[in-house]
Every structure is written in structure tokens, then in C-alpha cells.
Design an enzyme around this catalytic site. Sequence first.
Site: not given
Length: 192
Positions: A76, A176, A152
Amino acid sequence: MALVDELAALDATAQAELVRRKKVKPIELVDAAIDRIERLNPILNAVVTPMYEQARAAASGTLPEGPFTGVPYLLKDIFASYGGVRMTSGSGFLREHVPAHDSELVSRLKRAGVVVLGKTNTPEFGLVPTTEPRLFGPTRNPWNTERTPGGSSGGSGAAVASGMVPAAHGNDGGGSIRIPASCCGIFGLKPT
């Protein structure tokens, strides 16, 4: 094409077992994952910073003997600095930010034997539960491209759910990991 599809159906532990048993080479896993990313990413927009050259070099060299040796993996694009590779945190303000060193997380992932193929899309600074940053545009849910993969860690969730890679990095302070796992129908792990 058959090998690529067969590998996409395997989880990270099964892919690592193939490498341990010398039934497949890490470079074969990496090339198959890159092929899947190249086919699917134009639709999903999950991978925002490809690292194919670094991945192929790592997979062709000597990898550490870890639980996931040779397994293709995505990071990520937030809180996971990989020395020499940009880390934007989904923000135009950081579009040129290139950390000089690996974060502790990345160092540990490398010791575990994963091969990092790139960085995944995230909302700006990971602040909202959808992955639609102005910098890279929205990530699409692989089950229905009219829907969000959540956020996220939405880029990572979409990448795993679509079979680009068997596992990807996520981090979670307020959902997230859990939100993309729910939206994409995958397993998310938030260790405390």
C-alpha cells in the site's frame, strides 16, 4: 496462459510451498503476477507504482529463506517506504517523494521472502473509506467496477480480490483493512 490462471487461484502459502518444493521458480510467480496486473490494472487502477524491474531482479537472485519466499506481493502506498521508490500517500503534494531507505515493515517483508511488485492506490493520506485520490483516480471493485473496493487499503483489496497477487499490504486505524476486505469479499488481517 494456463500456468498464469492456475497460479492466480493459489494463496500465498500455496505459492510459497511450490517454491519450496522447487515446482516453480520465484521468477515464474513474479512474471505471472505481472501479466495479471498488466491485464487487469487498466480496468481496476489498483497498482499506481509498478516495480517490475526491481521485482524481476529480486526473483532472479537469491531470496531469503522465509515463510513466503518468492511470493509476489504489493505494498500500500502509505507508511511503507521502499528505498528508492516513490511513496505518495495518495497526495499530489508527495508525488515526487522518494524515501532513501526501507521502513522496518518493508525490511521484515523482504526477510519473509516476498517479492514486491509495486505500490497500490490509497486515498489521500488514507483519510476516507473509499479509494478515490485526485492524484491517481479511483480504484474499481473487481466484482463490480461501478462500486468501490473501500478504503483506505482499497488498491490492495482490489488487487488481491482480482487475483493480481495472492497477498498485499494494508494498514488499519479505523477500518482501512476491514472495509476493503468486506467490499471485495476477501480476508483481511489486522494484527494488534
